[in-house]
Design a protein around this motif. Structure first.
Motif, PDB file in Angstrom:
ATOM      1  N   SER A 205       0.826  -1.206   0.000  1.00 30.52           N
ATOM      2  CA  SER A 205       0.000   0.000   0.000  1.00 30.52           C
ATOM      3  C   SER A 205       0.862   1.259   0.000  1.00 30.52           C
ATOM      4  O   SER A 205       0.562   2.234  -0.708  1.00 30.52           O
ATOM      5  CB  SER A 205      -0.930  -0.015   1.211  1.00 30.52           C
ATOM      6  N   SER A 206       1.941   1.254   0.756  1.00 28.98           N
ATOM      7  CA  SER A 206       2.838   2.415   0.796  1.00 28.98           C
ATOM      8  C   SER A 206       3.530   2.626  -0.542  1.00 28.98           C
ATOM      9  O   SER A 206       3.718   3.763  -0.985  1.00 28.98           O
ATOM     10  CB  SER A 206       3.875   2.234   1.902  1.00 28.98           C
ATOM     11  N   PHE A 207       3.895   1.529  -1.197  1.00 27.39           N
ATOM     12  CA  PHE A 207       4.548   1.643  -2.503  1.00 27.39           C
ATOM     13  C   PHE A 207       3.606   2.278  -3.520  1.00 27.39           C
ATOM     14  O   PHE A 207       4.001   3.186  -4.277  1.00 27.39           O
ATOM     15  CB  PHE A 207       4.981   0.251  -2.985  1.00 27.39           C
ATOM     16  N   VAL A 208       2.350   1.838  -3.556  1.00 26.79           N
ATOM     17  CA  VAL A 208       1.383   2.404  -4.496  1.00 26.79           C
ATOM     18  C   VAL A 208       1.110   3.872  -4.167  1.00 26.79           C
ATOM     19  O   VAL A 208       0.990   4.708  -5.074  1.00 26.79           O
ATOM     20  CB  VAL A 208       0.082   1.578  -4.468  1.00 26.79           C
ATOM     21  N   ASP A 209       1.036   4.222  -2.888  1.00 22.13           N
ATOM     22  CA  ASP A 209       0.814   5.623  -2.508  1.00 22.13           C
ATOM     23  C   ASP A 209       1.982   6.509  -2.933  1.00 22.13           C
ATOM     24  O   ASP A 209       1.776   7.626  -3.420  1.00 22.13           O
ATOM     25  CB  ASP A 209       0.605   5.728  -0.992  1.00 22.13           C
TER      26      ASP A 209
END
Length: 589
Positions: A205-209
């Motif tokens: 999720s952090s990577f996509v954000d």
């Protein structure tokens, strides 16, 4: 019991069959009991068949253990040490990840590049400097080519202390792989696989954000326009997936550059911002969260420009679709609209070209604006019911802004114009004097314009420029005098400009012919108006003449059809003479 050895006789060792093994003895007994004693030699300890059976049993045991371990690995979180995500081309997240890989220089290990000439089409490529070094993909726009990594090889890199691996699939088309660049059109769908070696779902999720934030930062100076190519396999139904593969970057246009009267643009911006910020209110009130706008008026009055400026002001992407294409039908329209993400603009330009009102189906001609020729209807694979279903039916989508443009609002069906489908109708008119004056001032900014009087003054004082330097105060006074002179010219220009006769596009075309000479633009305005009026009168006369001819042909055809029907009924009898039909001086047998 062992026999004693006889002196002088050789000692012989009996043949060892290996049947001392209880399992082998059991097998031999079973074979004798069943009358299969001839199979006994197969169960000898050193026989080939026995060794094969042992290998078979060992292989079966290993395969069973492997499958059991895989079953346990897939069902228990303790054994999972990586997370893999798939991203399909056409989805916005796919572009986020591709940009992130390019920006973070993950492409350095790539050995395959797709080289294309620079254009407005977005490809997320890198530019090569004069020394051959790779630069950022948004570097100088004067470079002649873009080098786009294909990302077909696995790329392993570190991100936030996590080992991350990415790989992009190739096209399989006509029996072989096709290497193509991100953002390029090619037959088939492309997928990007991202593996993060961690058991924490929050890492993905952090990577996509992070990728989304970088995408918004890079795209901020541009308006992103998504379209569908005519030769797309998604359009012809050969491939199912997201059809919005053609993406272009357009320069963001300031909202102040749209010249419309009475604060229309600002009211439109405020209305759209209110809609986007009131998601919870729509949900509480049980009202579908969607908003429709219809911009109607003569061609060249700024309808499309308003939408582009609004998209830049709100930071939204545009998904433009033409219903006039014969390959677009109800099913494809539904699939295309459902692929558009929330908080985006769906744009359908010239919606009147797709179909006409049910009240006017018998008419073949559309009313044209004076001097702008005759417009004809075109057939579309999209039905009115299919479009209405997409706008507010069972298959409608929420969270989007819908914009439609038309030159002929009277040709649209009333069912399309009702609230809930079209919430606001904004009329665009031909240019007023205020618009002409504002466009003149925008065309001649003081920093780029040199009036005739200033040019003569600069030529006189050019000999003294080397001797004395101008003070800042004198420069400010000159700029102020220039602004005053340009405002005077703008007022004179608007004074001689006829209202509600020319569009902004026509006026802009005239000013482009003298973009550095404001005095000439004012002096030759009357001549240009007379020439345009004469040309419009000629176009109108040709259109009326063509209209009369088409009407006469239609009348002749209907009269001939009626005459044939009467002859078949025997009303005219079997006269040997062939009657003639006369319409407007044209005779037809």
């Amino acid at each position: 019991m062992s026999w004693p050895s006889v002196p002088g006789t050789p000692v012989t060792t009996p043949y060892v069959t290996g049947n001392d093994n209880p399992w082998l003895s059991l097998l031999n007994w079973v074979a004798d009991f069943l009358g299969l004693s001839f199979l006994a030699p197969l169960f000898q300890a050193n026989s080939l068949a026995f060794n094969s059976i042992k290998l078979f049993l060992l292989g079966s045991l290993v395969e069973t253990g492997r499958r059991f371990f895989r079953w346990v690995y897939e069902r228990f979180d303790f054994f999972q040490y990586s997370i893999t995500a798939q991203f399909d081309e056409g989805d916005p997240v796919y572009d986020w990840i591709i940009l992130f890989l390019t920006e973070k220089k993950i492409w350095k290990r790539s050995r395959r590049f797709h080289v294309t000439a620079r254009s407005s089409r977005r490809r997320w490529g890198i530019s090569m400097g004069q020394n051959g070094n790779a630069n950022h993909h948004q570097s100088s726009s004067f470079t002649s080519a873009e080098y786009v990594p294909t990302y077909d090889m696995a790329q392993l890199f570190r991100w936030n202390s996590y080992w991350t691996e990415t790989r992009r699939t190739l096209h399989e088309y006509r029996g072989g792989p096709v290497y193509s660049a991100p953002g390029d059109h090619a037959p088939g769908s492309r997928k990007l696989f991202l593996t993060i070696y961690t058991r924490s779902m929050s890492a993905l999720s952090s990577f996509v954000d992070d990728a989304r934030e970088l995408y918004q930062e890079v795209s901020q100076p541009h308006v992103i326009v998504h379209t569908i190519e005519q030769n797309s396999p998604y359009l012809h139904g050969q491939i199912m997936g997201n059809p919005w593969l053609s993406i272009k970057n357009k320069a963001r246009r300031p909202i102040s550059s749209i010249i419309l009267p009475n604060g229309i643009v600002q009211s439109l911006v405020d209305d759209a911002k209110e809609f986007l910020s009131m998601v919870d209110w729509y949900s509480t009130a049980a009202i579908p969260h969607r908003r429709g706008y219809l911009l109607h008026g003569p061609p060249g009055t700024g309808k499309t420009s308003t939408i582009y400026a609004l998209a830049g002001e709100l930071g939204l992407e545009i998904y433009s679709l033409s219903l006039a294409s014969g390959h677009v039908d109800d099913s494809f329209l539904q699939r295309a609209v459902s692929s558009i993400p929330n908080t985006a603009i769906l744009l359908i330009e010239d919606i009147d070209c797709a179909f006409t009102s049910r009240e006017d189906e018998e008419e073949e001609e559309l009313p044209a604006f004076p001097g702008m020729g005759v417009s004809r209807t075109t057939k579309s694979g999209v039905t009115l019911s299919g479009l209405l279903n997409v706008l507010d039916g069972v298959g409608s989508e929420e969270g989007k802004l819908f914009f439609a443009t038309t030159n002929y609002i009277e040709r649209l069906d009333p069912a399309l114009l009702r609230p809930g489908r079209i919430d606001r109708k904004i009329q665009y008119k031909l240019s007023t004097k205020e618009q002409a004056e504002a466009l003149f001032l925008r065309f001649y900014p003081p920093s780029y314009t040199l009036t005739a009087s200033e040019a003569s003054d600069s030529s006189i004082t050019s000999t003294d420029s080397d001797k004395t330097e101008k003070s800042p105060t004198s420069v400010i006074i000159q700029v102020s005098d220039q602004e005053t002179r340009l405002k005077t010219l703008a007022s004179e220009f608007s004074l001689h400009f006829p209202e509600h006769e020319f569009s902004l596009a026509e006026l802009q075309g005239y000013l482009l012919s003298c973009k550095k000479e404001p005095e000439i633009a004012v002096a030759e305005l009357k001549t240009w108006v007379e020439e345009e009026r004469k040309e419009k009168e000629e176009r109108t006369a040709r259109a009326e003449e063509r209209k009369i001819k088409m009407k006469d042909k239609k009348d002749i055809k209907e009269a001939a059809k009626l005459q044939g029907s009467l002859q078949r009924l025997g009303i005219l009898g079997n006269s040997s003479e062939t009657p003639f039909v006369h319409v407007n001086g044209i005779s037809a047998e």
